[in-house]
Design a protein around this motif. Structure first.
Motif, mmCIF file in Angstrom:
data_model
loop_
_atom_site.group_PDB
_atom_site.id
_atom_site.type_symbol
_atom_site.label_atom_id
_atom_site.label_comp_id
_atom_site.label_asym_id
_atom_site.label_seq_id
_atom_site.Cartn_x
_atom_site.Cartn_y
_atom_site.Cartn_z
ATOM 1 N N GLY A 1 -28.897 -38.553 36.573
ATOM 2 C CA GLY A 1 -28.544 -37.737 35.418
ATOM 3 C C GLY A 1 -27.195 -38.044 34.822
ATOM 4 N N ASP A 2 -26.300 -38.709 35.584
ATOM 5 C CA ASP A 2 -24.974 -38.991 35.049
ATOM 6 C C ASP A 2 -24.887 -40.340 34.350
ATOM 7 O OD1 ASP A 2 -25.291 -40.570 37.260
ATOM 8 O OD2 ASP A 2 -23.413 -39.975 38.238
ATOM 9 N N VAL A 3 -26.024 -41.020 34.202
ATOM 10 C CA VAL A 3 -26.050 -42.291 33.475
ATOM 11 C C VAL A 3 -26.054 -41.997 31.982
ATOM 12 C CG1 VAL A 3 -27.347 -44.409 33.037
ATOM 13 C CG2 VAL A 3 -27.269 -43.435 35.341
ATOM 14 N N HIS A 4 -25.194 -42.673 31.235
ATOM 15 C CA HIS A 4 -25.151 -42.424 29.796
ATOM 16 C C HIS A 4 -26.232 -43.239 29.096
ATOM 17 C CE1 HIS A 4 -23.010 -46.263 29.309
ATOM 18 N NE2 HIS A 4 -22.184 -45.859 30.263
ATOM 19 N N VAL A 5 -26.539 -42.847 27.852
ATOM 20 C CA VAL A 5 -27.645 -43.443 27.100
ATOM 21 C C VAL A 5 -27.415 -44.928 26.874
ATOM 22 C CG1 VAL A 5 -28.804 -43.432 24.850
ATOM 23 C CG2 VAL A 5 -28.287 -41.279 25.987
ATOM 24 N N SER B 1 -37.016 -41.060 56.535
ATOM 25 C CA SER B 1 -37.590 -41.882 57.596
ATOM 26 C C SER B 1 -38.134 -43.205 57.094
ATOM 27 C CB SER B 1 -38.713 -41.107 58.294
ATOM 28 O OG SER B 1 -39.719 -40.746 57.347
ATOM 29 N N ASP B 2 -38.547 -43.253 55.833
ATOM 30 C CA ASP B 2 -39.092 -44.513 55.293
ATOM 31 C C ASP B 2 -38.018 -45.422 54.726
ATOM 32 O OD1 ASP B 2 -38.374 -43.028 53.170
ATOM 33 O OD2 ASP B 2 -40.293 -43.097 52.104
ATOM 34 N N GLY B 3 -36.758 -45.049 54.896
ATOM 35 C CA GLY B 3 -35.671 -45.898 54.426
ATOM 36 C C GLY B 3 -35.185 -45.584 53.034
ATOM 37 N N MET B 4 -35.855 -44.666 52.317
ATOM 38 C CA MET B 4 -35.426 -44.308 50.970
ATOM 39 C C MET B 4 -34.169 -43.458 51.040
ATOM 40 S SD MET B 4 -37.551 -45.650 48.789
ATOM 41 C CE MET B 4 -37.330 -44.653 47.331
ATOM 42 N N VAL B 5 -33.254 -43.701 50.084
ATOM 43 C CA VAL B 5 -32.001 -42.967 50.023
ATOM 44 C C VAL B 5 -32.164 -41.794 49.072
ATOM 45 C CG1 VAL B 5 -29.552 -43.088 49.452
ATOM 46 C CG2 VAL B 5 -30.692 -45.057 50.498
ATOM 47 N N ILE B 6 -31.794 -40.614 49.518
ATOM 48 C CA ILE B 6 -31.853 -39.431 48.653
ATOM 49 C C ILE B 6 -30.552 -39.374 47.868
ATOM 50 C CG2 ILE B 6 -32.122 -36.933 48.583
ATOM 51 C CD1 ILE B 6 -33.498 -37.087 51.280
ATOM 52 N N ASP B 7 -30.602 -39.883 46.641
ATOM 53 C CA ASP B 7 -29.396 -39.946 45.816
ATOM 54 C C ASP B 7 -29.557 -39.209 44.489
ATOM 55 O OD1 ASP B 7 -31.230 -41.603 44.690
ATOM 56 O OD2 ASP B 7 -29.938 -43.375 44.570
ATOM 57 N N GLY B 8 -30.638 -38.449 44.361
ATOM 58 C CA GLY B 8 -30.854 -37.687 43.132
ATOM 59 C C GLY B 8 -31.376 -38.507 41.973
#
Length: 719
Positions: A31-35, A3-10
């Motif tokens: 979590g899928d971003v590499h170092v 409702s506040d406009g935030m996207v639930i993308d993990g």
């Protein structure tokens, strides 16, 4: 979408602290971003024109580097509550060399310790880095009472800089080594003027003119003949990575080709270095010292080492391969100094005559380091061509020169036979030596009642393969003997042999030592072994007169003789004995004096044994084991006597149960020995065994390229 406009993308907020700037940033990541991507985004957000190529992510709570840049955060286990650090991989490390000098250098804290050691050796032109490693220093309290590996002492850069200044033009005998300085570029500067607390640590003062006239009679003494660091030979790496000799001709001679040539001639140690030395009083304390070796397969940072910590740089695997004066001036000097301080710290036991010999050789090393040398070679020493040396070795191996064998006769089998004195010691029984006729053939020792009965069945015989041979010599009392410890079920059987003179002793001792390795007197090394034993003993003979007038020499015995011998004599008497022993070695060059010191150190019975206290499975009592280059020895924890010896050549496998820290060793006889190490981590023992096996695989025929992968395969275990 919420409702506040935030996207639930993990995604979540990842907290990263930049240590150089002492600021903290947060990045929204998934979590899928590499170092590598995390570091790239962090640098972009900082918007600073700084070279960040030496930085990496460090996870303090897990004590690990996130070094695999293509690995994702999920694969590493990084979550929302994780706090990371963005920190340089190269940091300052304070290192003490075997000669007790301190260096401060930049090393990579993110790579394996073995790689760090290789980099240090390459920087200073030291060949065969596989023989060295880094050791956490123990204080006296920890050694005496036991305990875990101590925390490293922190040294601030301001403290180290305040303790040293560089004084150009100082000769090696006129200043002590101060703590080095490291400027912003990582350049190492060394040496300090003698502080008030270390002025008394000068080497002995010898009248140079008197010594010159003795060494080179008829040669005029001129200042131009002085051998200074500016003309010292050095070594450097050429384009293909091999070592070649170079020469410093002008400018600052401390660094030539990136190599510190002055490390080939050590300066007196600082008071700090002397105060930090620990003299172990028994075998348990010797074992505790080995608990400080770092894991070669893990980085410095992951083993609790932090910037400006102090580590000891020492020879760990005491098998010195291919010592060559052309390329190993620094290496030979550091090995010599490690041997020297090991003896002065009483880490090894030796007789009184041997101690005087070591002191004499040390004095000769000092004299040759500071006394001028002419352009000619007064001793007539000549360098042997490599091809000629190889042909000589081939000729020796084909002819099989040894006592009892005719030169050129490759069909005869060498044999020794003579009357020797024999005794088999027993508890609570007084027995004396008795003369018997002995024969030595192949690896078998046989005893007969007399020479006339040598064709009959022997009274006693034994195969010496796998035995322990311990010299029992007192030259002052003309006592020449050996103790032979033979493998037997449940322990070692001991017999004693006594000889009439040095020649007889040298021949039989050489045969026994070769037989213990499974070799016979037909081996080409037999003659050289006999010669080295005789040379070793000749240096211990009392001299009729001193070469140097005692009134012209001021020697501090505490820098030459182990503490237990200082209690027996007054200072003046000890000085006289050192000068008398020096007469036997006064003709040696600097290189020969150091090499004779190293060879004499290697000839000591306790040389090469690294001690550990263990609990064998099924036994509650703590016991002692020693690991050498070719064997594991089960020993008496109080006296150090060998009880059982297991040679590596009969070992099928060695393993570690990493969960319960048990070391398991399997032998060909079907015996399995399981023990838990109480003085060090089991990884240290695993690495000692694997490291010595790695060193035994080196040969001139194989490639001289260091096989790091094989080293880690033999020493790393599951890691």
């Amino acid at each position: 979408m919420m409702s506040d406009g935030m996207v639930i993308d993990g995604s979540w907020q990842l907290t990263i602290h930049i240590t150089d700037l002492d600021i903290t940033r947060t990045l929204r990541v998934t979590g899928d971003v590499h170092v590598g991507g995390v570091m790239l985004r962090l640098v972009e957000e900082l918007e600073m024109a700084i070279d960040w190529s030496d930085h990496a992510l460090w996870w303090p709570s897990r004590n690990m580097w996130l070094s695999r840049t293509r690995t994702t955060l999920d694969q590493y286990g990084v979550q929302a509550d994780t706090h990371l650090e963005f920190t340089p991989m190269h940091k300052l490390l304070r290192v003490q060399l075997p000669d007790l000098q301190y260096l401060e250098m930049r090393v990579d804290f993110s790579v394996r310790v073995f790689t760090t050691v290789v980099q240090i050796c390459k920087q200073y032109g030291i060949r065969h880095p596989e023989e060295l490693s880094l050791l956490v220093p123990f204080d006296e309290k920890t050694i005496r009472k036991g305990g875990k590996k101590p925390e490293n002492r922190q040294y601030t850069r301001q403290q180290s800089r305040a303790s040293s200044t560089y004084t150009p033009g100082k000769s090696p005998g006129s200043a002590s080594v101060g703590t080095p300085q490291v400027d912003g570029t990582g350049t190492i500067s060394r040496y300090g003027t003698m502080s008030k607390s270390t002025e008394h640590l000068q080497y002995p003062t010898i009248d140079p003119l008197s010594y010159w006239n003795y060494r080179y009679p008829g040669v005029p003494y001129t200042a131009t003949l002085w051998k200074t660091p500016n003309s010292a030979r050095a070594t450097s790496f050429n384009a293909n990575g091999t070592l070649t000799p170079t020469s410093a001709t002008s400018g600052d001679s401390s660094l030539v080709g990136g190599i510190d040539v002055s490390l080939a001639i050590s300066l007196p140690p600082t008071q700090e270095a002397l105060d930090a030395r620990v003299c172990p009083r028994n075998y348990v304390e010797k074992a505790r010292q080995n608990g400080g070796w770092l894991d070669s397969s893990v980085s410095l940072m992951e083993q609790g080492i932090r910037e400006s910590d102090l580590l000891l740089f020492r020879y760990k695997f005491l098998v010195f391969y291919d010592l060559n004066p052309k390329y190993d001036a620094i290496r030979i000097n550091q090995i010599y100094n490690q041997a020297r301080w090991a003896l002065l710290s009483e880490e090894l036991d030796c007789t009184e005559e041997e101690m005087m010999m070591f002191a004499a050789l040390q004095l000769q090393v000092h004299l040759q380091s500071n006394v001028p040398e002419p352009d000619f070679s007064p001793s007539g020493a000549k360098e042997t061509d490599d091809i000629d040396a190889a042909l000589n070795d081939l000729q020796m191996s084909l002819e099989g020169h040894s006592f009892g064998r005719r030169p050129g006769d490759i069909t005869s089998i060498p044999e020794l036979h003579d009357y020797l004195h024999f005794m088999k010691p027993k508890k609570y029984t007084l027995r004396s030596f008795k003369a018997y006729w002995f024969t030595f053939r192949d690896t078998h020792l046989s005893m007969y009642k007399s020479k006339e009965t040598s064709d009959s069945t022997p009274l006693w015989n034994a195969n010496l393969k796998g035995c322990e041979v311990v010299p029992d010599v007192n030259i002052a009392h003309k006592k020449y003997g050996i103790r032979v410890l033979l493998p037997a079920p449940g322990g070692m059987k001991e017999v004693w042999l006594r000889f009439e003179n040095e020649q007889q002793y040298a021949r039989w001792l050489s045969a026994c030592k070769l037989a213990s390795k499974g070799k016979t007197m037909a081996d080409s090394s037999y003659d050289s072994e006999v010669s080295s034993i005789l040379a070793f003993m000749s240096m211990q003979h009392p001299a009729p007169a001193t070469v140097i007038n005692p009134s012209n020499a001021e020697i501090q015995p505490e820098l030459y003789v182990a503490p237990r011998f200082l209690k027996k004599f007054k200072s003046q008497q000890m000085n006289q004995r050192i000068l008398e022993a020096h007469s036997n070695v006064s003709e040696l060059s600097l290189y020969d004096a150091k090499m004779n010191y190293i060879r004499a150190w290697q000839a000591l019975p306790e040389f090469g044994l690294s001690y550990f206290t263990v609990n064998f499975r099924g036994h509650k009592k703590e016991e002692l084991i020693g690991i050498a280059f070719n064997r594991i020895v089960r020993m008496n924890i109080n006296k150090g006597n060998a009880l059982t010896t297991w040679r590596f050549n009969i070992m099928k496998a060695w393993n570690v149960n990493w969960e319960i820290k048990h070391v398991i060793i399997n032998f060909e006889e079907g015996q399995d020995f399981v023990f838990y190490c109480t003085s060090a981590d089991c990884k240290v023992i695993h690495e000692f065994i694997g490291g010595y096996i790695f060193c035994s695989m080196r040969s001139k025929e194989s490639s001289q390229t260091l096989n790091e992968e094989l080293f880690h395969k033999l020493t790393g275990g599951w890691s």
